[in-house]
Design a protein around this motif. Structure first.
Motif, mmCIF file in Angstrom:
data_model
loop_
_atom_site.group_PDB
_atom_site.id
_atom_site.type_symbol
_atom_site.label_atom_id
_atom_site.label_comp_id
_atom_site.label_asym_id
_atom_site.label_seq_id
_atom_site.Cartn_x
_atom_site.Cartn_y
_atom_site.Cartn_z
ATOM 1 N N VAL A 114 -0.361 -12.690 8.936
ATOM 2 C CA VAL A 114 0.946 -12.253 8.447
ATOM 3 C C VAL A 114 1.575 -13.393 7.652
ATOM 4 C CG1 VAL A 114 3.251 -11.478 9.122
ATOM 5 C CG2 VAL A 114 1.248 -10.676 10.396
ATOM 6 N N GLU A 115 2.048 -13.068 6.453
ATOM 7 C CA GLU A 115 2.660 -14.069 5.583
ATOM 8 C C GLU A 115 4.169 -13.882 5.465
ATOM 9 O OE1 GLU A 115 1.009 -16.596 4.125
ATOM 10 O OE2 GLU A 115 -0.780 -15.937 5.189
ATOM 11 N N SER B 293 5.771 0.485 13.706
ATOM 12 C CA SER B 293 4.884 -0.353 12.907
ATOM 13 C C SER B 293 4.952 0.082 11.446
ATOM 14 C CB SER B 293 3.447 -0.244 13.428
ATOM 15 O OG SER B 293 3.012 1.096 13.372
ATOM 16 N N ASN B 294 4.499 -0.782 10.558
ATOM 17 C CA ASN B 294 4.507 -0.514 9.133
ATOM 18 C C ASN B 294 3.067 -0.536 8.612
ATOM 19 O OD1 ASN B 294 7.569 -0.787 8.322
ATOM 20 N ND2 ASN B 294 7.130 -2.392 9.796
ATOM 21 N N MET B 295 2.737 0.432 7.777
ATOM 22 C CA MET B 295 1.386 0.529 7.242
ATOM 23 C C MET B 295 1.219 -0.401 6.050
ATOM 24 S SD MET B 295 -0.066 2.698 9.237
ATOM 25 C CE MET B 295 0.939 1.993 10.511
ATOM 26 N N LEU B 296 0.100 -1.119 6.035
ATOM 27 C CA LEU B 296 -0.236 -2.001 4.928
ATOM 28 C C LEU B 296 -1.566 -1.563 4.338
ATOM 29 C CD1 LEU B 296 0.521 -5.509 6.508
ATOM 30 C CD2 LEU B 296 2.063 -4.068 5.162
ATOM 31 N N ALA B 297 -1.730 -1.759 3.034
ATOM 32 C CA ALA B 297 -2.984 -1.408 2.368
ATOM 33 C C ALA B 297 -3.252 -2.392 1.247
ATOM 34 C CB ALA B 297 -2.929 0.015 1.824
ATOM 35 N N GLY B 298 -4.524 -2.580 0.955
ATOM 36 C CA GLY B 298 -4.927 -3.460 -0.133
ATOM 37 C C GLY B 298 -6.259 -3.027 -0.706
ATOM 38 N N TYR B 299 -6.541 -3.545 -1.886
ATOM 39 C CA TYR B 299 -7.779 -3.242 -2.594
ATOM 40 C C TYR B 299 -8.575 -4.531 -2.695
ATOM 41 C CZ TYR B 299 -10.720 -2.328 -6.700
ATOM 42 O OH TYR B 299 -11.763 -2.209 -7.558
ATOM 43 N N ASN C 91 5.623 -2.488 -2.179
ATOM 44 C CA ASN C 91 4.764 -3.319 -3.023
ATOM 45 C C ASN C 91 4.858 -4.815 -2.718
ATOM 46 O OD1 ASN C 91 2.673 -3.069 -4.905
ATOM 47 N ND2 ASN C 91 3.959 -3.826 -6.557
ATOM 48 N N ALA C 92 5.544 -5.185 -1.659
ATOM 49 C CA ALA C 92 5.618 -6.591 -1.253
ATOM 50 C C ALA C 92 4.400 -6.936 -0.410
ATOM 51 C CB ALA C 92 6.896 -6.843 -0.457
ATOM 52 N N ILE C 93 3.894 -8.156 -0.581
ATOM 53 C CA ILE C 93 2.733 -8.618 0.183
ATOM 54 C C ILE C 93 3.211 -9.146 1.532
ATOM 55 C CG2 ILE C 93 0.845 -10.283 0.273
ATOM 56 C CD1 ILE C 93 0.761 -10.170 -2.792
ATOM 57 N N TYR C 94 2.679 -8.574 2.624
ATOM 58 C CA TYR C 94 3.070 -8.979 3.968
ATOM 59 C C TYR C 94 1.955 -9.702 4.716
ATOM 60 C CZ TYR C 94 7.507 -6.535 3.789
ATOM 61 O OH TYR C 94 8.784 -6.156 3.457
ATOM 62 N N ALA C 95 0.702 -9.557 4.264
ATOM 63 C CA ALA C 95 -0.406 -10.203 4.961
ATOM 64 C C ALA C 95 -1.557 -10.446 4.000
ATOM 65 C CB ALA C 95 -0.875 -9.345 6.139
ATOM 66 N N LEU C 96 -2.441 -11.381 4.378
ATOM 67 C CA LEU C 96 -3.658 -11.664 3.620
ATOM 68 C C LEU C 96 -4.851 -11.465 4.539
ATOM 69 C CD1 LEU C 96 -2.550 -14.929 1.779
ATOM 70 C CD2 LEU C 96 -2.652 -12.616 0.836
ATOM 71 N N ALA C 97 -5.851 -10.723 4.053
ATOM 72 C CA ALA C 97 -7.028 -10.407 4.870
ATOM 73 C C ALA C 97 -8.278 -11.053 4.290
ATOM 74 C CB ALA C 97 -7.218 -8.900 4.952
ATOM 75 N N GLY D 287 -21.656 -7.664 5.317
ATOM 76 C CA GLY D 287 -20.756 -8.077 4.246
ATOM 77 C C GLY D 287 -19.560 -8.873 4.730
ATOM 78 N N SER D 288 -18.944 -9.584 3.781
ATOM 79 C CA SER D 288 -17.719 -10.339 4.055
ATOM 80 C C SER D 288 -16.650 -9.950 3.042
ATOM 81 C CB SER D 288 -17.966 -11.847 3.954
ATOM 82 O OG SER D 288 -18.787 -12.279 5.012
ATOM 83 N N LEU D 289 -15.453 -9.729 3.536
ATOM 84 C CA LEU D 289 -14.331 -9.376 2.669
ATOM 85 C C LEU D 289 -13.756 -10.634 2.040
ATOM 86 C CD1 LEU D 289 -12.236 -7.167 1.772
ATOM 87 C CD2 LEU D 289 -10.888 -7.890 3.767
ATOM 88 N N LEU D 290 -13.596 -10.606 0.703
ATOM 89 C CA LEU D 290 -12.932 -11.710 0.017
ATOM 90 C C LEU D 290 -11.423 -11.578 0.207
ATOM 91 C CD1 LEU D 290 -14.875 -12.032 -3.366
ATOM 92 C CD2 LEU D 290 -15.213 -13.284 -1.238
ATOM 93 N N LEU D 291 -10.714 -12.667 0.004
ATOM 94 C CA LEU D 291 -9.266 -12.718 0.220
ATOM 95 C C LEU D 291 -8.571 -11.532 -0.454
ATOM 96 C CD1 LEU D 291 -7.014 -14.440 1.473
ATOM 97 C CD2 LEU D 291 -6.786 -15.560 -0.742
ATOM 98 N N THR D 292 -7.882 -10.744 0.364
ATOM 99 C CA THR D 292 -7.243 -9.510 -0.110
ATOM 100 C C THR D 292 -5.791 -9.452 0.337
ATOM 101 O OG1 THR D 292 -9.356 -8.329 0.078
ATOM 102 C CG2 THR D 292 -7.367 -6.987 -0.060
ATOM 103 N N PRO D 293 -4.837 -9.352 -0.606
ATOM 104 C CA PRO D 293 -3.433 -9.186 -0.212
ATOM 105 C C PRO D 293 -3.182 -7.765 0.292
ATOM 106 C CG PRO D 293 -3.642 -9.287 -2.609
ATOM 107 C CD PRO D 293 -5.010 -9.478 -2.051
ATOM 108 N N LEU D 294 -2.413 -7.649 1.375
ATOM 109 C CA LEU D 294 -2.061 -6.341 1.942
ATOM 110 C C LEU D 294 -0.597 -6.066 1.651
ATOM 111 C CD1 LEU D 294 -3.926 -6.532 5.367
ATOM 112 C CD2 LEU D 294 -4.719 -5.569 3.204
ATOM 113 N N ARG D 295 -0.321 -4.928 1.041
ATOM 114 C CA ARG D 295 1.025 -4.585 0.597
ATOM 115 C C ARG D 295 1.604 -3.424 1.387
ATOM 116 N NH1 ARG D 295 1.718 -6.780 -4.680
ATOM 117 N NH2 ARG D 295 -0.234 -7.612 -5.505
#
Length: 197
Positions: A149-150, A13-19, A109-115, A97-105
């Protein structure tokens, strides 16, 4: 079966992270004086076409967070991933709380998913007249199937024409030799070889 004893060397698996930013908190978000939170809110509003100086942002209903997920090797666009959200600032709780649209990289540094979505927090913290009651960690939570997954990960089985490499779940030279013997017995001598345990 070989797949019960081992995995393909590159099958991981590959780790993704976003702010991101969590909204809808009932006064338990980051301190209004937190510059990171104020700047983040300002940036989000600016992307939505609203111009406001960072100094004008005063809200305890928002928290800045780190968002993480694990992208399976063969994930395809449209697949859903579980998401983990943790507070970065001084928020007291992310409950409600609700998370606003967050790109996961990925690390490239490529975006692979949106949360995005509502948080499920497995803890709480209440403060009444100086009495604090807390269970687990209310500053972290999950969003089941919270990311789409995008972009698919490029999956290549053959390595430079050398075939494929398997890694045993439990490294053992005897098991490795028996696997090679079974494969060579089926496909002929030299079809497989042991690299290490």
């Amino acid at each position: 079966r070989l797949k019960d004893l081992s995995r393909l060397k590159d099958e991981r698996s590959n780790m993704l992270a976003g702010y991101g930013i969590v909204t809808g908190l009932s006064g338990t978000g980051d301190n209004p004086g937190n510059r990171l939170t104020a700047q983040t809110i300002g940036n989000v509003l600016e992307q939505l076409g609203i111009q406001i100086p960072d100094s004008a942002v005063r809200s305890r209903n928002v928290a800045v967070v780190m968002v993480t997920a694990s992208l399976p090797r063969y994930a395809q666009p449209g697949d859903q991933l579980d998401v983990h959200v943790t507070s970065m600032g001084d928020a007291r709780s992310l409950v409600g709380g609700s998370l606003l649209l967050t790109p996961l990289r990925a690390p490239n540094n490529a975006i692979y998913a949106l949360a995005q979505g509502a948080l499920s927090v497995g803890g709480y913290k209440y403060d009444l007249n100086g009495n604090v009651i807390q269970k687990n960690h209310p500053t972290s939570g999950n969003i089941p199937n919270g990311a789409n997954v995008e972009r698919a990960v490029e999956a290549a089985l053959a390595l430079d024409g050398r075939g494929v490499e398997y890694v045993l779940f439990e490294p053992d030279l005897t098991t490795a030799n028996r696997i090679v013997a079974a494969i060579n017995g089926q496909y002929g001598a030299g079809a497989a070889e042991v690299i290490d345990a």
